[in-house]
Every structure is written in C-alpha cells, then in structure tokens.
Enzyme design. Structure first.
Site, PDB file in Angstrom:
ATOM      1  N   HIS A  37       0.862  -1.192   0.000  1.00 37.04           N
ATOM      2  CA  HIS A  37       0.000   0.000   0.000  1.00 37.04           C
ATOM      3  C   HIS A  37       0.891   1.232   0.000  1.00 37.04           C
ATOM      4  CE1 HIS A  37       1.177  -0.678   4.185  1.00 37.04           C
ATOM      5  NE2 HIS A  37       1.211   0.645   4.233  1.00 37.04           N
ATOM      6  N   HIS A 121       5.916   6.572  -1.039  1.00 39.21           N
ATOM      7  CA  HIS A 121       6.636   5.351  -1.415  1.00 39.21           C
ATOM      8  C   HIS A 121       5.776   4.156  -1.044  1.00 39.21           C
ATOM      9  CE1 HIS A 121       7.465   5.801   2.862  1.00 39.21           C
ATOM     10  NE2 HIS A 121       7.532   4.471   2.891  1.00 39.21           N
TER      11      HIS A 121
END
Ligand code: 2AM
Length: 179
Positions: A37, A121
C-alpha cells in the site's frame, strides 16, 4: 486504543508487479503482495472516541480522483544502515494535494502535526544489516521499474494489528474521491 494509518490501496495487478521485484537481498523481509500500500499518513495509537472523530473528518474530505504511476525503486538509509527498500511514485500534484488535506483534517482532530516531509513510497521490504553490494544490485537491476497508471478513487483508513508474525492490516473504511 486503535493503531491507525491512512493509505492508498493498489490494484491487484500493480501489487503483483511489485511482489515480482522481491528477492536478491539476504535478510530482507518482503511485504506480502496483499499488504502492499502507499501510506498517506501514519496516525498511531488513538483512543476509540478520537478514532470516531478521525473517521468523521476523513468523511468530510473533498478531493478529486487522479491517476497514480509508480516509478523506480529506492532505499531509506545506506550501507549496512539501509532500512527499507521501496518503490517510488511519479510526481503528482493531486497526490500531494490529497495528502495535505488529510494532514490538515487530522490536525483539526487534535493529532500532532507530522513533522517529517511526506515522501510517497510503497515499502517493498524491511532490511536488517543488509550486504551493501546486494542492495546496490537490487537498485540497479530494478531501476527502470514502472507500473500504472491506476485510478485512485478512494483512500482507506487502516487498523494495524501488531503480532509476532508481523503487522496485520485491517481496512476499516474507504472514503471515495470525486469523479
Ligand atoms: P512505510 O510506509 O514506510 O511502510 C503502517 O505501519 C504503515 O504506516 C506503514 O506503511 C509504515 O511505513 C507507515 N508508517 C509511517 N510512520 C510509521 C511509524 N512511526 N510507525 C509505524 N508505521 C509507520
């Protein structure tokens, strides 16, 4: 108390592509495909009533849906202090706008402001004393990685359950973005 964070879900196709990057770094703990995620805001432990305020505040957010493209790989830390391997995100003003709205909504709920700059990220692996040459090889071999674009149409409030086998993430609620 609940341990919470807000994240973007990734499509199954993109998670499979990311999972395909794994390997080649001794001692790395690779994120399971279903757990991949993009964290927008880590909240941490909050009491139940504050969790309800957070839910209400996230429901109020109005922001447009947008395309997201993953681009490249990188590392937090360096040498034997390298801690995290990640996939990067193509620069997106819509993503930064959404993250800023979430941040201000959470501060209005009484959470302390996040002091670290948002660096979008997707964590691929956590590292412990990795051999630097293998990290370097990972980065150069996977440097051209790109995936997407995918449509980001909602954000998700997650609860993190810490356990011996690593954290388990439970999606509590999705908040749609505008068409
Ligand atoms: P990450 O994005 O670098 O993987 C759930 O723990 C998510 O919140 C993870 O994606 C994690 O990091 C992120 N996160 C950010 N700050 C954190 C912190 N102080 N403690 C735990 N997780 C944090």
């Amino acid at each position: 108390m609940l341990r919470l964070f807000v994240a973007l879900d990734l499509t199954a196709e993109i998670r499979q592509r990311l999972a395909g990057l794994a390997g080649g770094v001794p001692g790395a703990r690779w994120t399971e495909a279903e757990n991949l995620h993009l964290t927008l805001r880590f909240i941490g432990e909050v009491p139940d009533d504050q969790a309800m305020d957070i839910d209400a505040a996230l429901t109020e957010i109005r922001a447009p849906a947008f395309p997201l493209t993953l681009d490249g790989v990188g590392v937090f830390g360096s040498g034997r202090k390298a801690r995290v391997l990640w996939a990067g995100v193509e620069r997106s003003d819509a993503l930064l706008h959404l993250q800023a709205k979430i941040e201000s909504a959470l501060v209005r709920c009484g959470l302390p402001a996040e002091e670290r700059k948002f660096s979008p990220h997707v964590t691929l692996a956590r590292l412990k004393d990795p051999p630097a040459d293998r990290v370097g090889r990972f980065l150069s071999d996977r440097g051209l990685f790109r995936a997407g674009p995918m449509a980001v149409e909602h954000v998700t409030l997650y609860r993190s359950h810490l356990g011996n086998g690593g954290a388990v993430y439970e999606a509590l609620r999705e908040y749609p973005l505008a068409e």
